[in-house]
Design a protein around this motif. Structure first.
Motif, PDB file in Angstrom:
ATOM      1  N   PHE A  85       1.033  -0.974  -0.057  1.00 37.61           N
ATOM      2  CA  PHE A  85      -0.108  -0.018   0.017  1.00 37.61           C
ATOM      3  C   PHE A  85       0.961   1.211  -0.043  1.00 37.61           C
ATOM      4  N   ALA A  86       0.234   2.478  -0.389  1.00 35.70           N
ATOM      5  CA  ALA A  86       1.121   3.527  -0.382  1.00 35.70           C
ATOM      6  C   ALA A  86       1.476   3.926   0.969  1.00 35.70           C
ATOM      7  N   GLY A  87       0.762   3.931   2.192  1.00 34.02           N
ATOM      8  CA  GLY A  87       1.212   4.173   3.365  1.00 34.02           C
ATOM      9  C   GLY A  87       2.461   4.940   3.341  1.00 34.02           C
ATOM     10  N   THR A  88       2.284   6.349   3.787  1.00 32.38           N
ATOM     11  CA  THR A  88       3.462   6.826   3.813  1.00 32.38           C
ATOM     12  C   THR A  88       4.663   6.557   4.419  1.00 32.38           C
ATOM     13  N   LYS A  89       5.703   6.268   3.943  1.00 33.10           N
ATOM     14  CA  LYS A  89       6.941   5.896   4.500  1.00 33.10           C
ATOM     15  C   LYS A  89       7.750   7.423   5.184  1.00 33.10           C
ATOM     16  N   PHE A  90       7.449   7.359   6.375  1.00 33.83           N
ATOM     17  CA  PHE A  90       8.131   8.660   6.691  1.00 33.83           C
ATOM     18  C   PHE A  90       9.535   8.491   6.951  1.00 33.83           C
ATOM     19  N   ALA A  91      10.582   9.467   6.715  1.00 31.53           N
ATOM     20  CA  ALA A  91      11.743   9.677   6.826  1.00 31.53           C
ATOM     21  C   ALA A  91      12.192   9.805   8.585  1.00 31.53           C
ATOM     22  N   THR A  92      13.092   9.086   9.020  1.00 36.03           N
ATOM     23  CA  THR A  92      13.421   9.595  10.440  1.00 36.03           C
ATOM     24  C   THR A  92      13.825  11.069  10.589  1.00 36.03           C
ATOM     25  N   SER A  93      13.363  11.711  11.558  1.00 35.79           N
ATOM     26  CA  SER A  93      13.557  12.908  11.762  1.00 35.79           C
ATOM     27  C   SER A  93      15.149  13.621  11.894  1.00 35.79           C
ATOM     28  N   THR A  94      15.451  14.576  11.755  1.00 32.56           N
ATOM     29  CA  THR A  94      16.843  14.867  11.873  1.00 32.56           C
ATOM     30  C   THR A  94      17.334  14.909  13.166  1.00 32.56           C
ATOM     31  N   GLN A  95      16.325  15.267  14.077  1.00 31.06           N
ATOM     32  CA  GLN A  95      16.509  15.186  15.648  1.00 31.06           C
ATOM     33  C   GLN A  95      16.771  13.652  16.092  1.00 31.06           C
ATOM     34  N   LEU A  96      16.073  13.020  15.754  1.00 34.59           N
ATOM     35  CA  LEU A  96      16.480  11.478  16.106  1.00 34.59           C
ATOM     36  C   LEU A  96      17.619  10.724  15.534  1.00 34.59           C
ATOM     37  N   SER A  97      17.920  11.132  14.142  1.00 36.82           N
ATOM     38  CA  SER A  97      19.261  10.685  13.594  1.00 36.82           C
ATOM     39  C   SER A  97      20.284  11.295  14.307  1.00 36.82           C
ATOM     40  N   ALA A  98      20.303  12.552  14.728  1.00 37.72           N
ATOM     41  CA  ALA A  98      21.351  13.304  15.453  1.00 37.72           C
ATOM     42  C   ALA A  98      21.508  12.567  16.740  1.00 37.72           C
ATOM     43  N   ARG A  99      20.372  12.208  17.385  1.00 44.29           N
ATOM     44  CA  ARG A  99      20.390  11.579  18.785  1.00 44.29           C
ATOM     45  C   ARG A  99      21.151  10.234  18.536  1.00 44.29           C
ATOM     46  N   ILE A 100      20.742   9.358  17.407  1.00 46.04           N
ATOM     47  CA  ILE A 100      21.404   8.058  17.387  1.00 46.04           C
ATOM     48  C   ILE A 100      22.873   8.292  17.324  1.00 46.04           C
ATOM     49  N   LEU A 101      23.317   9.169  16.425  1.00 44.67           N
ATOM     50  CA  LEU A 101      24.741   9.405  16.386  1.00 44.67           C
ATOM     51  C   LEU A 101      25.419   9.968  17.640  1.00 44.67           C
ATOM     52  N   GLU A 102      24.597  10.564  18.394  1.00 46.82           N
ATOM     53  CA  GLU A 102      25.223  11.066  19.767  1.00 46.82           C
ATOM     54  C   GLU A 102      25.194   9.857  20.691  1.00 46.82           C
ATOM     55  N   ILE A 103      24.482   8.673  20.571  1.00 43.20           N
ATOM     56  CA  ILE A 103      24.468   7.719  21.301  1.00 43.20           C
ATOM     57  C   ILE A 103      25.887   6.766  20.816  1.00 43.20           C
ATOM     58  N   PHE A 104      26.172   6.901  19.421  1.00 43.40           N
ATOM     59  CA  PHE A 104      27.435   6.240  18.891  1.00 43.40           C
ATOM     60  C   PHE A 104      28.733   6.895  19.637  1.00 43.40           C
ATOM     61  N   ARG A 105      28.667   8.293  19.633  1.00 43.39           N
ATOM     62  CA  ARG A 105      29.659   9.197  19.946  1.00 43.39           C
ATOM     63  C   ARG A 105      29.985   8.711  21.713  1.00 43.39           C
ATOM     64  N   THR A 106      28.748   8.800  22.548  1.00 48.50           N
ATOM     65  CA  THR A 106      29.327   8.535  23.834  1.00 48.50           C
ATOM     66  C   THR A 106      29.548   7.252  24.270  1.00 48.50           C
ATOM     67  N   ARG A 107      29.288   6.264  23.171  1.00 44.94           N
ATOM     68  CA  ARG A 107      29.434   4.831  23.725  1.00 44.94           C
ATOM     69  C   ARG A 107      29.062   4.290  25.080  1.00 44.94           C
ATOM     70  N   ASP A 108      27.748   5.034  25.146  1.00 49.03           N
ATOM     71  CA  ASP A 108      27.081   4.595  26.552  1.00 49.03           C
ATOM     72  C   ASP A 108      26.177   3.549  26.165  1.00 49.03           C
TER      73      ASP A 108
END
Lengths: 223, 804
Positions: free
Chosen positions: B541-564
């Protein structure tokens, strides 16, 4: 040349990737359903202003085919103009362009249902043209043989790995060939449509136009 | 503090109810030209909007239309009518309330224009249509208030731009009009206030008590989530367990196809036969209404749903919201959570269910964002010009207009207050003549200027066609699905035309939770039979595929950076540790690119973290460039965080491929011919009125009489590349499907810092990409090659000699 050859009534014909038909032995280039002036007619009738470049684009492609084949005769198989008013109100530069293309060769306008009357344009105007062993007309006549026609704007779809590819297509069998529409803003009728399935013999084939033409058994509706 | 009429205070008192502080505050400021209320779902938001109207109408001395209520959903308008009818009846107020949407019968619509009710409930499209009638000034005379419900949702799309333009017209007819916006929690209320108020009116923002913070966590399961995939099947036993322990659970999915599959599998595992329903936008309206009714009656323990339940209707007793798959966007997550527990002072309860290991990280990032109260939002762009073009045509339907007057009206609306006269004139020229570099159609212009300089339709009959095409919602072309039976079986729902085209008789797919078998296509209806014995093919179905927001992407990268890894389950932490030891983890200010051989082909994975659409565009541009360099790319697949490309030859030096100039050139040159650009064009060309979706003849014959938008696009690209529609298309490509803005954001963030890691085998982070759906084959010569192979196969099968 970018083409697929086949035989109709003993004559060898080339289906060109552009959608034109080339009869090399006779030096005849045949195109169908140019629908010149279509965007003008749409604007006149509905006020919808489509990009007014369709006539230019169609003539560009036709000029290229003429240059490539060095055709001695050009046959336009009807519906060359979107209607008679469109033929009359063709801009001057496009009229002159057609006249330049006509210079030094025989040019035949076959009447179509969109342009049934005489048009003020050089060339021969005919209801149909017999050119033994073939006959050129706009709409296929049931029971005819050696017939070259247009009118239906056939197109064919193939489904390949979940992707559907649809292209304007020639349809041919041992009796006739139906040309795809050559005009830029022309839509198409699927080869699976009732009219076409009826008209064409069961072993008919389709030649999909495009950068390289491809021949397949004519796709039909499944039942 | 102003007094409420006794009839209203008595009504509250009789029920033992108190007026909420925000309802009071809204009433006290009822004279303000614009007011925005931010309140969680429920909480008496609607009453807060209508209280001043009820008070102003209570003594029956207002004639005609007083308040216009606008909601994004037809269903919501009908719902509000029922909710208002009760208090009005109980207080015996002399107030007439009616709704008007696409579903309203023509006879009633006609009567409403002659004799409007006091309160009219409608949608942005129906309002735009109303302003197109010559008698609009008479109908709108005396309107005092307009209430815009769910304005946060409207402001995210072109429907909001259209609404604000329609209000600018209305305001010119009724200068005293006051505007009220009702919004869910948003990241930037001030932006919505600027959007909704008449420029330069002030717009005060009121906040209702948001209630206690939500109780939100990740669902604990016995089985770890898989490496890849989006189904979350592993979690079904745990989800069922939660459903059993709550009164009513909403189970949100990101796409309709996922909702269908999950629902199907859930029923297979539903041993106690708990009553569970499904609700999404592709289902038939009757079916959806049945589910909604069952929900309101409290007959259902759970509903598997999509964004179709994001808005509006109050579901009463929901006490748990489950989000399956990464939420992609924190704001939407918070709004979804808000659908649980409307009871005063009870925290909303929500569970996140990551569908795969990477989504575990994304869910942790989302939980942090919710805890920090940071919502994400992309700043709203200027009002789009395709919507303005439609507005100009609508104005022409209502009668001759003066260009300067219309321009000055348009720039009172928030989204267009920065509009230049030059851009306005370009839109007017497009509406009048088509706006082509080649002047044509002088005799057949759509709009003509009369002797007094006013613009009007050349042919007044054109108004009908313009009205038939009002609106900015882009339906993908869908086909109805019906059970094959004796003529006219009930529709089950709809599927995309493109999906229907891939079906062969005998194929099975899921719709409305049942497996059906495709039998054939009949007059644009997909005919199916019931079939329970086969594994279904998936409905895309068409059902919109939303892209992950800029904020969430940045937070994931931040988790990677802190290695916590303390917030991560062990399986996910170990996975990331292995990635770090064999390669590296992606970082925000560098671009990680991994190359490795796999399955006899060179693979390259680009961790751009730019969101699904931008990563796909990146794949299109980079593979094209690779083709030019003779690297023979064969295909790619994109997710929200990376693009994986495979081909015959490895990339030795990736840096030049990711230079922002190279990428931008890719956008301007070859991407211009790509299908994503054509789809972008089609949407804008339809809104602007270049392509008509509905025509009188099409309605009669049921056949589409539209022009192939792809051919129009190709023609413009060739002969008039600077045409207004092409400018609009390029502008739109910064967002949406193409999302080039995020590629530029990525290029700026990495600023040429590229780490190219060459490895002997696939890395833990890249491995799931190999299992991703939605692989894109590289076109170019590929399609011709496929065609040639298929043609040969078909001819051989038919017994035809293929040697030339």
């Amino acid at each position: 040349m970018n083409k697929i050859s086949f035989t109709l009534a003993g004559s060898r014909l080339d289906a060109l990737g552009s959608g034109a038909l080339w009869w090399g032995d006779q030096g005849i280039l045949c195109v169908s359903d140019l629908h010149l002036g279509k965007s003008e007619r749409v604007a006149r009738r509905s006020g919808q202003a489509l990009p007014p470049y369709d006539t230019r684009d169609t003539l560009n492609r036709l000029a290229a085919d003429i240059a490539r084949t060095q055709a001695r005769t050009v046959i336009c198989l009807g519906d060359s103009f979107d209607d008679l008013d469109a033929a009359r109100s063709l801009p001057e530069d496009e009229r002159l362009w057609i006249i330049r293309l006509q210079a030094g060769r025989r040019w035949v306008w076959i009447e179509g249902n969109h342009d049934p009357g005489p048009i003020k344009m050089g060339g021969t105007h005919l209801a149909e043209l017999p050119q033994a062993p073939l006959i050129f007309r706009h709409i296929a006549a049931p029971g005819a043989s050696g017939e070259v026609s247009g009118h239906y704007h056939p197109k064919a779809s193939l489904r390949i790995r979940g992707r559907q590819i649809t292209r304007p297509a020639f349809l041919f069998d041992t009796d006739r060939v139906i040309l795809p529409a050559y005009g830029t803003y022309t839509g198409g009728l699927r080869s699976t449509a009732h009219e076409l399935s009826h008209l064409m013999r069961p072993e008919a084939r389709a030649i999909l136009t495009g950068p390289t033409p491809h021949m397949v058994p004519m796709p039909r509706a499944r039942q | 503090m102003r007094d409420l009429p006794p009839v209203i205070t008595n009504w509250f008192a009789e029920r033992g109810w108190d007026i909420h502080p925000h309802q009071r505050a809204m009433y006290d400021r009822a004279d303000a030209p614009a007011l925005l209320l931010i309140a969680p779902t429920g909480g008496g938001k609607t009453l807060a909007g209508f209280l001043p109207t009820l008070a102003e109408l209570h003594n029956g001395d207002h004639d005609g239309l007083h308040t216009l209520y606008i909601s994004p959903l037809k269903a919501l308008a009908a719902d509000i009518r029922r909710n208002l009818a009760q208090p009005i009846a109980e207080m015996a107020l002399p107030i007439r309330v009616e709704d008007r949407t696409g579903d309203t019968p023509a006879s009633r619509k006609k009567r409403q224009r002659a004799d409007p009710p006091h309160i009219l409930l409608t949608t942005p499209e129906s309002l735009a249509l109303l302003t197109s009638y010559e008698d609009a000034p008479r109908m709108f005379a005396g309107v005092q208030r307009v209430i815009i419900d769910e304005i946060h949702a409207l402001s995210e799309s072109k429907r909001g731009d259209q609404l604000m333009l329609a209000l600018s017209r209305m305001q010119a007819m009724c200068p005293g009009l006051r505007r009220v916006g009702l919004s869910a929690t948003v990241d930037d209320p001030a932006a919505i206030a600027r959007f909704m108020a008449r420029h330069p009116d002030p717009c005060e923002i009121l906040h209702a008590d948001p209630g206690p913070p939500a109780d939100i966590r990740m669902l604990q399961t016995d089985a770890p989530p898989p490496w890849a995939g989006a189904g979350a099947n592993y979690a079904i036993p745990a989800v069922l367990d939660q459903v059993r322990r709550h009164r009513t659970t909403l189970i949100f999915h990101n796409t309709r196809a996922q909702a269908e599959i999950f629902f199907h599998n859930m029923w297979l595992a539903n041993e106690d036969t708990l009553p569970i329903g499904i609700h999404h936008g592709s289902l038939d309206r009757d079916q959806r209404q049945n589910v909604e009714a069952a929900m309101v009656r409290g007959d259902l323990r759970a509903i598997v749903c999509t964004g179709s339940l994001d808005l509006g209707i109050d579901w009463g007793d929901v006490d748990l919201v489950i989000q399956i798959g990464a939420p992609k966007n924190v704001k939407r997550l918070v709004q979804r959570i808000g659908r649980a527990n409307h009871r005063y002072n009870a925290p909303s309860k929500a569970l996140l269910v990551p569908a795969n290991r990477f989504e575990v990280v994304e869910c942790v990032a989302a939980l942090e964002a919710v805890r920090d109260g940071t919502l994400d939002g992309e700043p709203r762009g200027d009002g789009p010009l395709d919507v303005l073009c439609q507005h100009i045509l609508i104005a022409a339907c209502a009668g001759p207009f003066d260009a300067s007057a219309l321009y000055h009206e348009v720039i009172t609306s928030g989204p267009y207050h920065g509009l230049s006269r030059e851009d306005f004139d370009a839109c007017l020229d497009f509406c009048a003549t088509g706006g082509y570099a080649l002047r044509a159609y002088d005799r057949w212009q759509r709009l003509k200027q009369d002797a007094a300089g006013l613009w009007a339709l050349r042919d007044p009959r054109a108004a009908q066609r313009i009205r038939m095409n009002i609106g900015t919602i882009q339906d993908t072309d869908t086909l109805k699905v019906r059970l094959r039976r004796q003529r006219g079986g009930k529709p089950l729902g709809e599927v995309e035309e493109a999906f229907a085209a891939t079906l062969t008789p005998g194929d099975t797919f899921l719709i409305g939770g049942q497996i059906v078998r495709y039998e054939g296509l009949r007059e644009l209806v997909v005919e199916v039979t019931r079939r329970a014995d086969k594994k279904p093919k998936i409905a895309t179905f068409a059902g919109t595929k939303f892209a992950t927001s800029t904020q969430l992407s940045a937070r994931i990268l931040e988790i990677f950076r802190t290695r916590d890894w303390s917030a991560l389950p062990r399986h996910t932490a170990e996975w990331l540790d292995i990635q770090r030891s064999v390669s590296r983890l992606p970082e925000a200010d560098r671009l990680l690119i991994e190359s490795y051989p796999h399955d006899g082909q060179a693979h390259t994975c680009i961790y751009g973290f730019a969101g699904r659409n931008a990563q796909q565009t990146l794949g299109l541009i980079v593979t094209k460039r690779m083709e030019e360099l003779g690297l023979n790319p064969l295909g790619f697949v994109a997710t929200d965080y990376a693009t994986l490309i495979w081909g015959l030859d490895p990339i030795d030096d990736p840096a030049p491929l990711f230079d922002v100039q190279t990428l931008r050139r890719g956008l301007d040159t070859w991407l211009a011919g790509n299908a994503v650009m054509k789809r972008t064009f089609r949407a804008s060309a339809t809104i602007a009125g270049l392509i008509e979706r509905n025509t009188p003849s099409a309605r009669k014959s049921g056949r589409q009489a539209t022009f192939s938008s792809d051919i129009l696009y190709d023609t413009l690209l060739k002969y008039d590349p600077d045409h207004l529609m092409m400018q609009i298309t390029r502008q739109e490509a910064r967002r949406g499907l193409v999302d080039f803005g995020r590629i530029e954001e990525m290029a700026a963030r990495i600023d040429g810092r590229i780490d190219h890691v060459r490895l002997p085998r696939v890395t833990p982070l890249a491995a799931p990409m190999l299992l991703e759906m939605g692989r894109v084959p590289v076109r170019g010569s590929a399609e011709e090659r496929l065609l040639a192979q298929e043609a040969e196969r078909l001819l051989t099968t038919a017994g035809i000699d293929v040697t030339p």
